[in-house]
Structures are given as C-alpha cells and as structure tokens.
Scaffold this motif. Structure first.
Motif, PDB file in Angstrom:
ATOM      1  N   SER A 227       0.829  -1.197   0.000  1.00 23.68           N
ATOM      2  CA  SER A 227       0.000   0.000   0.000  1.00 23.68           C
ATOM      3  C   SER A 227       0.870   1.256   0.000  1.00 23.68           C
ATOM      4  O   SER A 227       1.909   1.298   0.660  1.00 23.68           O
ATOM      5  N   ALA A 228       0.416   2.270  -0.752  1.00 26.08           N
ATOM      6  CA  ALA A 228       1.146   3.549  -0.757  1.00 26.08           C
ATOM      7  C   ALA A 228       0.417   4.568   0.112  1.00 26.08           C
ATOM      8  O   ALA A 228       0.633   5.770  -0.008  1.00 26.08           O
ATOM      9  N   ASP A 229      -0.416   4.075   1.028  1.00 24.51           N
ATOM     10  CA  ASP A 229      -1.173   5.010   1.860  1.00 24.51           C
ATOM     11  C   ASP A 229      -0.280   5.771   2.829  1.00 24.51           C
ATOM     12  O   ASP A 229      -0.580   6.889   3.215  1.00 24.51           O
ATOM     13  N   LYS A 230       0.801   5.096   3.254  1.00 26.65           N
ATOM     14  CA  LYS A 230       1.713   5.752   4.197  1.00 26.65           C
ATOM     15  C   LYS A 230       3.048   6.021   3.513  1.00 26.65           C
ATOM     16  O   LYS A 230       3.418   5.345   2.570  1.00 26.65           O
ATOM     17  N   GLU A 231       3.774   6.995   4.032  1.00 25.25           N
ATOM     18  CA  GLU A 231       5.139   7.215   3.578  1.00 25.25           C
ATOM     19  C   GLU A 231       5.966   5.979   3.961  1.00 25.25           C
ATOM     20  O   GLU A 231       5.746   5.399   5.026  1.00 25.25           O
ATOM     21  N   PRO A 232       6.934   5.579   3.132  1.00 25.13           N
ATOM     22  CA  PRO A 232       7.731   4.399   3.480  1.00 25.13           C
ATOM     23  C   PRO A 232       8.538   4.598   4.763  1.00 25.13           C
ATOM     24  O   PRO A 232       9.021   5.692   5.031  1.00 25.13           O
ATOM     25  N   GLU A 233       8.661   3.512   5.535  1.00 29.20           N
ATOM     26  CA  GLU A 233       9.368   3.594   6.819  1.00 29.20           C
ATOM     27  C   GLU A 233      10.538   2.621   6.858  1.00 29.20           C
ATOM     28  O   GLU A 233      10.479   1.560   6.242  1.00 29.20           O
ATOM     29  N   THR A 234      11.559   2.998   7.624  1.00 31.12           N
ATOM     30  CA  THR A 234      12.741   2.129   7.720  1.00 31.12           C
ATOM     31  C   THR A 234      12.353   0.744   8.250  1.00 31.12           C
ATOM     32  O   THR A 234      12.848  -0.277   7.779  1.00 31.12           O
ATOM     33  N   GLU A 235      11.429   0.731   9.202  1.00 30.96           N
ATOM     34  CA  GLU A 235      11.024  -0.539   9.798  1.00 30.96           C
ATOM     35  C   GLU A 235      10.340  -1.440   8.763  1.00 30.96           C
ATOM     36  O   GLU A 235      10.528  -2.650   8.744  1.00 30.96           O
TER      37      GLU A 235
END
Ligand code: NAD
Ligand code: ZN
Length: 609
Positions: free
Chosen positions: A316-324
């Motif tokens: 999903s691209a709903d959130k900004e990508p995260e390191t975790e």
C-alpha cells in the motif's frame, strides 16, 4: 587469514568518565566507533571488549557484539588479549574506542603490511603520521616514533626523537597512532610477559614489544583521527561531524551516477520480460513490489509474466515508506529464499520506487535501513533494481535517494548505490491516476524546479534540466494545449528532468517544511508540499502566484489549518525535523541561513499552514 577488530572500551576513563556513552550526532561515541569499524568491511568480526554492562548493552542494543572482560587490566592490549585467548584468529586489530572517525584508509594500511614481502618477519604493525609543529613534537602527551629504512620501529618516546642538535637538519617527526594489527601470538606474548624498565619509565605500551625483540612495522598515514579525551574534544567532534556531512553533500564537483538504462514510450512496459531475462540468475527470483492499487488490475499483472520462483508483493502507498517496513520486507525475502534475488522491481509512485530502492540496498548491507539514512553511508552495491513509475512528478525514478521515515528522522538514503539500474517509462501506466493525486504529485515536480532554480547551488547543469521541467509543468498545468496522451508523456519527462535538476543542486524551504509535516502528521509528500508552498510567497514570490493559478484552474482544494491543533511538543518536533535538513536550507537561503530561519520564524510559518 581470519582478521578481527577488537575495540577495548573501559567505562570509567580517568580524564572524561563515561565518555564512550556521550552523544555524538545522535549516537553514542562507542556505537559510532563500532559502526565505523564494521563499515570498513575489512574484518570478519568486530567486537567491543568492555568492563561495563552499560557499554555491553549499548552495543548489543545496536546490533553489535560485545565481550565482558575483567576490570583489572592495565592496558587496552591486555583487555583484548584476554578476549582473544581462546579464539581462532590470525590477526587482531585494536581500534580505539574513543576514535569514532576511524577511517578505512588507516586500518587498510595497517593490514596491508601483512601482504608485503617481509610479512613473515613482522610481529605487529602500527601507524604513524608526520607532524611538523614543534609544540606538538615537544609535547609529552604526543608519542613520537623513529624507524629504520624499512619502516621497522626503532623506538617510541615522549621526548622529541631524534633530538635536533643541528637545527637546520632535514628531519621528519612522526607521531605514533594507537592502532595496531597484531599476529595473535605477539598479542598473547605481550599479555604473558612482564613489563620492563623502558616501558615503565615512558609509560608507552608498545615499547614492551621492542624490549622483547619483536618487530613492529610502521605504516605512514595521513588520516587524522579525532580522539575524544575531554568534553571539549566532544564538542569539536560534533562540529566536525556536521562539517563532514556538509562536505559530502556540497563538495564542489559532484561525481554522481545516473540511471544507466531507460526505455521510454506508451506500451514499452511489455518489454519488461525481455529486459529481465539476461539479469536472471539460477534459482534467484525477481521480486516485484507493486502498488496495491493494481491488485485487481489483471491487465497489468498479466503483463508482468512471473517465472520460476518470482514473487509479487503488493504494498500500500497510503503511508510514507518507513525504515522498519523496509527491514521487515528484507527479512521476509531473505527468510523465504536461500539465494539473493536476481533483482527488485518497483512498480508504482514515489512510494513504491523508494521502497524498491531501499530493499535492494538492504539486501546487501547489514543492519537496519535507519543506519543508512544520510549521505553516502551505504557501503555495498545494491541488488539489481528497476523502477517503473505509474504516476509522474517525484523524480524518484532518477534520483540518488530513497526517502524514508525513520525512528528519529525523515531522511533519504542518499548514495551512489541508490539509483535504479534500469527505468521503464511507460506513460500509459499513469492513466488511472485520480485527478487530485495527479495534481499533488505533478506539483512535487514543479516545486523541485522552483527550489532548484532559486537555490544558491544552481549551476548550468541543474538549470538546463530545471528550466525544461518548469516549462513542461506550465504547459501541462496552465496551458493544457496538448492531448491527454501527450500530457502524460510530457509529465513523465518533466518528472525526470526535475529529478535531474536536483541531482546537482538541492530542494529548499518547501521540502524542509514538508518533511516536518510528514514526520509529525504523516502528511503525504505531494500534498504536504502543496500545503506548505501555498504559504511561501516570502521565499518564492512569483512561483507561488503561478502555483495558485494552477490550483484554481484545476479546482483543487489545498487543506488549510493543518497545524492549528498541534501540541507544543509536536510543533517542536516538526521544527526540529525541518531544521535538521541543513543542505536544503543552505541551498534555499545560503551559508547564513541560520540567521534567516530561526525556530521562532519557522514556528510562525507552520502556524500559518
Ligand atoms: P505515491 O507513490 O505515494 O502514490 C500516491 C497515490 O497514487 C497512492 O494512493 C497510489 O496508490 C496511487 N497511484 C499510483 N499510481 C497510480 C495509478 N497509475 N493509478 C491510480 N492510482 C495510482 O505518490 P508519489 O507522489 O509518486 O510519491 C510520494 C512519495 O515519493 C513520498 O513518499 C516521497 O517521500 C517520495 N519522493 C521521493 C523522491 C526521491 O527522490 N526518492 C522525491 C520526491 C518524493
Ligand atoms: Zn519532492
């Protein structure tokens, strides 16, 4: 030959107690030292040897290895000798715990000594660096060394050696640097043999080797380490760290990689299987990371043509990508497949492209993606990776960064290994993009151009790309003189040019502030930029007018009052994240940016959003 690094780390240093646990640019001194040693890639293992549970925990919590030792050691060498006594190793390198900037070059030099013709005659190797300031030469805290013609140490002393009776003689002075590479036997001998008189009187450990007839080969280094002995050293080290960051970002001539292969044109996506075939390695899958907006889009999925053990993961691209999230994906892939993938293919907007870049990097580099947020921290080449944008504007398809939300910051992994090996630009893939999203992401491109063209880093290289992309954006969003198909193709190329423009310059005020918004509120990049840019007349006067015209023409609603209900803590964090993006502010406002953009001023701006 098994080579390990040992970092002796005593908690209670006499001159500066607890110094190894002090903060140095967001990490403790000892963790920085550990990671610097590890990142050289020269060692089979790196260990911290310590008398302190605090230090052991600190290292282990950061994914490192620590060994506890007895407290009563007289020296760092004794401490590491105890630790390696029962280990099966050939060469042990001691790295000083309080030298967080330990460079690969110096360590490489001290190891290279064991590859020379006379290697079998060497018991240990160490480093020296030339000094010419008489104050330093005569300072008893600075240990000098003299060598024979073959660079074997003759003596170490706190006195100036040689003594310059003839004041005009052409003599060089060398300062000893406390980095050693020992053959294991030499180290164990040191541990067992009692101290003799010269060592005792000079209080210089390595004299013991000479007193027992061992051969120490010296290598000359120019690498200037920074030792942290006092609180002032720490302040200086923090300053240096900032300067180093800056240096790697703004060095005068940047030698950066570009995407080596790109295919363009409506329908060119069909060529993907052909592009992949020669890259395929036996039993090693291609992993397709695809925006989940395409989950039910059979047309697109069928054209991917999965083969053998290839795997498709919808994200999903709903959130900004995260390191975790990156760490989790890498774990998923490495636990499912024995072999490293043949390649990673990202299909989607900036979010999926960034995820694909980050995953390909983290498949070959140890630790967490968060360890690599910053400039040029990635050490090893990424797995082959392809970017296929399905929405245009971010320039992520050409850029040298992958922007991630981390535990403490939103910051890109900016490295020579980040850019894609191949990009597929098929404007038809952007057909289904909803209008608002088309606008927000398109404006990311427009804002990249504005920030690059108005920045202090601008040069002809950036300008040539920036101006083209700027004109294309105006044509697409204001004039609408083209067909839809043409507009799609042009926006795709505007995105490319906008990305190229910032490759040699930087973004500016809008991006710095937008990063703050997304860190605290999770605001997505495109819309966040629009919210901010809408209020930046003070910095980009004419372009904000153009922007507002575009907003009006396409009947776009830009959210307002997003910061109205923030707590003080949230606002402070937002300001902190934005102000930490030094290169962006330098580009926007020049070297003097800190006097022009204070936390108070930024707060007032945020409250307007
Ligand atoms: P996005 O990838 O976040 O996607 C936005 C929305 O559009 C999503 O809902 C997605 O599902 C949808 N979408 C994408 N393609 C579609 C299609 N063909 N049809 C229908 N819907 C589609 O959007 P973006 O603006 O391209 O990317 C933003 C991200 O890019 C941010 O995370 C930002 O940090 C990053 N970024 C990176 C760089 C870089 O150089 N690496 C530069 C700028 C921005
Ligand atoms: Zn952007």
């Amino acid at each position: 030959m098994k080579i390990i690094a040992m970092i002796p780390a005593r908690y209670g240093a006499s001159r500066f107690p607890g110094k190894l646990m002090q903060d140095l640019g967001g990490k403790s001194v000892i963790v920085r030292t550990y990671q610097a040693a590890k990142n050289t890639g020269l060692f089979d293992e790196v260990y911290v040897v310590t008398d302190s549970d605090i230090i052991r925990e600190e290292i282990e919590n950061n994914g490192g290895k620590a060994i506890m030792s007895k407290k009563t050691h007289e020296s760092g060498s004794d401490r590491i000798a105890e630790a390696v006594e029962n280990m099966d190793v050939d060469i042990v390198v001691n790295v000083q715990g309080d030298e967080p900037f330990t460079s690969k070059k110096g360590l490489q030099q001290v190891l290279d000594v064991f590859n020379g013709k006379d290697a079998h005659t060497i018991d240990l190797a160490s480093l020296m660096t030339e000094i010419d300031d008489w104050k330093e030469i005569s300072d008893p805290n600075c240990v000098k060394v003299i060598t024979d013609e073959d660079s074997f140490a003759l003596y170490f002393s706190r006195s100036p050696i040689p003594y310059p009776r003839d004041k005009n003689a052409d003599v060089k002075y060398y300062k000893h640097k406390g980095i050693y590479a020992f053959r294991k036997e030499a180290l164990m001998d040191f541990y067992r043999l009692p101290m003799r008189s010269l060592e005792a009187v000079e209080k210089i450990e390595c004299i013991r080797y000479l007193e027992y007839g061992k051969r120490i080969k010296m290598a000359v280094t120019t690498a200037q380490g920074v030792e942290i002995d006092t609180p002032e050293d720490l302040v200086e080290a923090n300053r240096l760290l900032k300067k180093e960051d800056k240096k790697s970002v703004n060095n005068k001539f940047r030698n950066f990689p570009m995407v080596p292969k790109v295919v363009f044109g409506a329908g060119c996506f069909n060529q993907l299987p052909e592009i992949l075939a020669p890259q395929r390695q036996k039993n090693a899958p291609f992993i397709f990371l695809v925006d989940d907006v395409f989950k039910n889009n059979n047309d697109l999925i069928n054209r991917i043509k999965l083969r053998f053990n290839d795997k498709l993961i919808f994200i999903s691209a709903d959130k900004e990508p995260e390191t975790e999230q990156i760490d989790q994906l890498v774990k998923e892939i490495t636990s499912e497949f024995k072999k490293k993938p043949s390649g990673i293919i990202g299909i989607g907007g900036g979010t999926l492209l960034d995820i694909a870049k980050a995953v390909s990097i983290m498949l070959t580099n140890d630790g967490s993606a968060a360890d690599y947020q910053g400039w040029d921290l990635v050490k090893k080449k990424a797995v082959y990776h392809i970017g296929i944008p399905t929405i245009s504007g971010t320039g992520a398809e050409v850029s040298r960064t992958t922007v991630l939300l981390g535990p403490v910051r939103k910051l890109g992994i900016n490295s020579d290994f980040t850019p894609f090996d191949q990009v597929v630009l098929d404007p038809d893939l952007t057909k289904g993009v909803p209008k608002n999203q088309w606008f927000y992401t398109g404006m990311d491109c427009f804002i990249h151009c504005v920030e690059s063209l108005n920045g202090t880093f601008l040069n002809a290289f950036s300008q040539s790309y920036g101006e083209k992309a700027y004109d294309l954006c105006k044509e697409i969003f204001l004039e609408q003189s083209t067909t839809e198909a043409e507009a799609r193709a042009k926006l795709m190329m505007a995105s490319w040019h906008g990305g190229m423009s910032i490759a040699y310059s930087q973004v500016g005020v809008a991006h710095a502030m937008s990063y703050g918004l997304s860190y605290v509120l999770g605001t997505k990049h495109g819309i966040g930029n629009c919210i901010v840019f809408n209020q930046l007349e003070e910095f980009y006067k004419d372009d904000v007018v153009v922007f507002k015209k575009m907003v009006k023409k396409h009947d776009i609603e830009i959210p307002k009052g997003v910061c109205a209900n923030l707590t003080d803590n949230q606002l402070d964090k937002m300001i902190e994240v934005a102000l930490s993006l030094v290169p962006l502010w330098e580009n926007a406002l020049g070297d003097d940016w800190q006097t022009l953009m204070t936390p108070e001023k930024l707060k007032a701006l945020y409250l307007k959003m």
